[in-house]
Design a protein around this motif. Structure first.
Motif, mmCIF file in Angstrom:
data_model
loop_
_atom_site.group_PDB
_atom_site.id
_atom_site.type_symbol
_atom_site.label_atom_id
_atom_site.label_comp_id
_atom_site.label_asym_id
_atom_site.label_seq_id
_atom_site.Cartn_x
_atom_site.Cartn_y
_atom_site.Cartn_z
ATOM 1 N N UNK A 288 0.774 -1.356 -0.012
ATOM 2 C CA UNK A 288 0.117 -0.130 0.004
ATOM 3 C C UNK A 288 0.872 1.342 -0.064
ATOM 4 N N UNK A 289 0.811 1.904 -1.215
ATOM 5 C CA UNK A 289 1.394 3.255 -0.793
ATOM 6 C C UNK A 289 1.121 4.196 -0.159
ATOM 7 N N UNK A 290 -0.051 4.243 0.649
ATOM 8 C CA UNK A 290 -0.234 5.191 1.765
ATOM 9 C C UNK A 290 0.652 4.741 2.948
ATOM 10 N N UNK B 104 -3.003 9.480 -16.191
ATOM 11 C CA UNK B 104 -4.441 9.284 -16.820
ATOM 12 C C UNK B 104 -4.629 8.040 -17.232
ATOM 13 N N UNK B 105 -3.561 7.198 -17.231
ATOM 14 C CA UNK B 105 -4.210 5.742 -17.433
ATOM 15 C C UNK B 105 -4.130 4.795 -16.189
ATOM 16 N N UNK B 106 -3.770 5.635 -14.843
ATOM 17 C CA UNK B 106 -3.866 4.951 -13.573
ATOM 18 C C UNK B 106 -2.763 3.887 -13.427
ATOM 19 N N UNK B 107 -1.702 3.877 -14.039
ATOM 20 C CA UNK B 107 -0.790 2.708 -14.260
ATOM 21 C C UNK B 107 -0.297 2.271 -12.764
ATOM 22 N N UNK B 108 -0.269 3.343 -11.793
ATOM 23 C CA UNK B 108 0.177 2.923 -10.318
ATOM 24 C C UNK B 108 -0.441 3.565 -9.600
ATOM 25 N N UNK B 109 -0.527 4.824 -9.129
ATOM 26 C CA UNK B 109 -1.053 5.464 -8.266
ATOM 27 C C UNK B 109 -2.690 5.561 -8.620
ATOM 28 N N UNK B 110 -3.459 5.155 -7.735
ATOM 29 C CA UNK B 110 -5.151 5.451 -8.030
ATOM 30 C C UNK B 110 -5.646 6.408 -7.411
ATOM 31 N N UNK B 111 -7.023 6.684 -7.807
ATOM 32 C CA UNK B 111 -7.737 7.776 -6.960
ATOM 33 C C UNK B 111 -7.773 7.738 -5.661
ATOM 34 N N UNK C 237 -4.754 8.957 -3.800
ATOM 35 C CA UNK C 237 -4.578 10.388 -3.688
ATOM 36 C C UNK C 237 -5.477 10.771 -2.578
ATOM 37 N N UNK C 238 -6.702 10.519 -2.370
ATOM 38 C CA UNK C 238 -7.569 10.639 -1.464
ATOM 39 C C UNK C 238 -6.923 10.529 0.032
ATOM 40 N N UNK C 239 -6.446 9.487 0.230
ATOM 41 C CA UNK C 239 -5.949 9.006 1.411
ATOM 42 C C UNK C 239 -4.556 9.411 1.737
ATOM 43 N N UNK C 240 -3.879 9.747 0.715
ATOM 44 C CA UNK C 240 -2.570 10.676 1.218
ATOM 45 C C UNK C 240 -2.748 12.006 1.440
ATOM 46 N N UNK C 241 -3.602 12.644 0.711
ATOM 47 C CA UNK C 241 -3.981 13.926 1.132
ATOM 48 C C UNK C 241 -4.544 14.007 2.471
ATOM 49 N N UNK D 210 -9.485 16.002 -16.095
ATOM 50 C CA UNK D 210 -9.811 15.025 -14.999
ATOM 51 C C UNK D 210 -9.169 15.007 -13.776
ATOM 52 N N UNK D 211 -7.686 14.834 -14.085
ATOM 53 C CA UNK D 211 -6.837 15.048 -12.965
ATOM 54 C C UNK D 211 -6.807 16.454 -12.188
ATOM 55 N N UNK D 212 -6.764 17.301 -13.044
ATOM 56 C CA UNK D 212 -6.933 18.820 -12.688
ATOM 57 C C UNK D 212 -8.124 19.031 -11.554
ATOM 58 N N UNK D 213 -9.202 18.424 -12.152
ATOM 59 C CA UNK D 213 -10.296 18.438 -11.177
ATOM 60 C C UNK D 213 -10.035 17.857 -9.961
ATOM 61 N N UNK D 214 -9.413 16.789 -9.879
ATOM 62 C CA UNK D 214 -9.129 16.049 -8.681
ATOM 63 C C UNK D 214 -8.028 16.854 -7.744
ATOM 64 N N UNK D 215 -7.070 17.339 -8.509
ATOM 65 C CA UNK D 215 -6.215 18.040 -7.595
ATOM 66 C C UNK D 215 -6.976 19.366 -7.006
ATOM 67 N N UNK D 216 -7.895 20.082 -7.538
ATOM 68 C CA UNK D 216 -8.370 21.083 -7.105
ATOM 69 C C UNK D 216 -9.328 20.792 -5.909
ATOM 70 N N UNK D 217 -10.053 19.597 -5.999
ATOM 71 C CA UNK D 217 -11.004 19.042 -4.991
ATOM 72 C C UNK D 217 -10.220 18.640 -3.735
ATOM 73 N N UNK D 218 -9.202 17.856 -3.794
ATOM 74 C CA UNK D 218 -8.462 17.216 -2.692
ATOM 75 C C UNK D 218 -7.421 18.144 -2.300
ATOM 76 N N UNK D 219 -6.976 19.251 -2.873
ATOM 77 C CA UNK D 219 -5.927 20.460 -2.270
ATOM 78 C C UNK D 219 -4.736 19.930 -1.642
ATOM 79 N N UNK D 220 -3.847 19.091 -2.425
ATOM 80 C CA UNK D 220 -2.489 19.109 -2.052
ATOM 81 C C UNK D 220 -1.792 20.351 -1.607
#
Length: 240
Positions: A24-26, A46-53, A56-60, A76-86
Motif C-alpha cells: 500500500x503506497x499510503x 491518466x491511465x492510472x498505471x500505478x497511483x489510483x484515485x 490520492x484521497x488517502x495520501x492528502x 480530469x486529474x486537474x479537477x481531482x487536484x483542485x478538490x483534494x487540495x495537496x
C-alpha cells in the motif's frame, strides 16, 4: 538543509502488478515520513498505471509532511487536484507510450494549456511547480507564468558519463541560477540515486530533491531480510 521529497509511485507499481491491495503506497508514505522525508510525491497518471484515485484521497488526508501531486494538464486529474487540495501540484508532460517521464514540459511552446492549468491550481490555493528541462529559456518562460517553483529534469544528468556528466551538471547549475534570480524555488528530480545525488544537492539555491525509484529499489533490498525473518518466525511458531 535540502528538503527530500519521496516519490512512492513504484510502490503502487508493484501493487498493480497483481491489482491487489499490497504493498500500500499510503503505508509506504507513512514509513517514508518516519525515515525523514520532508514531502511525499505521487503521480496520478491518466491511465492510472500505478497511483489510483483512492491513493490520492488517502495520501492528502493522512500525510503529515507536505504533499506533492504530480499531474498532466488534463481536465480530469486537474479537477481531482483542485478538490483534494495537496500542498503542491507539479505539472508534468505525459505520454501513455512512455515507461516514465521522458522530458520536461515545453513551456516556450505552450498554447495556453499550461498557463490555464497553473491559473486553475493557483486559484484553488495550491502551490504550483513545473517539471522542465534545465534550459534557461524554459526557466524564464516558467517564471512568466507566475509559478512558485520549477523542478529541473535531472534524467540526462543521471545517465551522463565522463565529459557529458560535467556538461549536464553545468546545465543544471545555469538553469538554477535563472530560477533563483526569478524568485522561484529550485527543485530537481528524476533518475537521482545514492551515488549521483550529491553534486545536484550542492547546486547553489537548491531547495528540494524529489527521488522515488532509487529509494523504492533500495527499500526492496535492505528491507527484504527483515520481511523474510518475520515470515520465518511465523512459520516457526506454526511448526512448534
Amino acid at each position: 538543509m535540502i528538503e527530500l521529497g519521496v516519490n512512492i509511485d513504484h510502490v503502487a507499481t508493484v501493487r498493480q502488478a497483481r491489482r491487489t491491495y499490497e504493498p500500500d503506497p499510503v503505508i509506504a508514505a507513512a514509513l517514508a515520513e518516519q525515515g525523514g522525508a520532508d514531502g511525499i510525491t505521487f503521480h496520478l497518471r491518466e491511465d492510472r498505471r500505478h497511483i489510483q484515485d483512492r491513493d490520492v484521497e488517502l495520501l492528502v488526508q493522512t500525510v503529515t509532511v507536505k504533499t506533492n501531486f504530480e499531474l498532466a494538464c488534463a481536465a480530469d486529474v486537474l479537477s481531482i487536484a483542485v478538490r483534494v487540495k495537496p500542498d503542491w501540484a507539479l505539472l508534468v508532460p505525459e505520454s501513455r507510450e512512455e515507461v516514465t517521464t521522458e522530458g520536461g514540459l515545453n513551456v516556450l511552446g505552450d498554447d495556453g494549456r499550461i498557463a490555464a492549468a497553473v491559473d486553475q491550481l493557483k486559484a484553488a490555493g495550491i502551490l504550483t511547480s513545473l517539471f522542465i528541462d534545465p534550459d534557461v529559456n524554459q526557466v524564464a518562460a516558467a517564471a512568466k507564468l507566475g509559478v512558485d517553483a520549477v523542478e529541473l529534469h535531472t534524467g540526462p544528468y543521471a545517465l551522463a558519463k565522463r565529459e557529458a556528466f560535467d556538461v549536464e551538471l553545468d546545465r543544471l547549475r545555469r538553469a538554477g541560477e535563472v530560477a533563483c534570480a526569478e524568485g522561484m524555488r529550485l527543485h530537481a528530480g528524476h533518475g537521482l540515486n545514492y551515488t549521483n545525488v550529491r553534486p545536484v544537492a550542492l547546486i547553489e539555491g537548491m531547495i528540494e530533491l524529489n527521488i522515488g525509484h532509487s529509494i523504492v529499489s533500495r527499500a526492496l533490498m535492505v528491507g527484504m531480510r527483515d520481511a523474510v525473518a518475520e515470515m520465518r518466525r511465523i512459520l516457526d511458531v506454526v511448526a512448534a
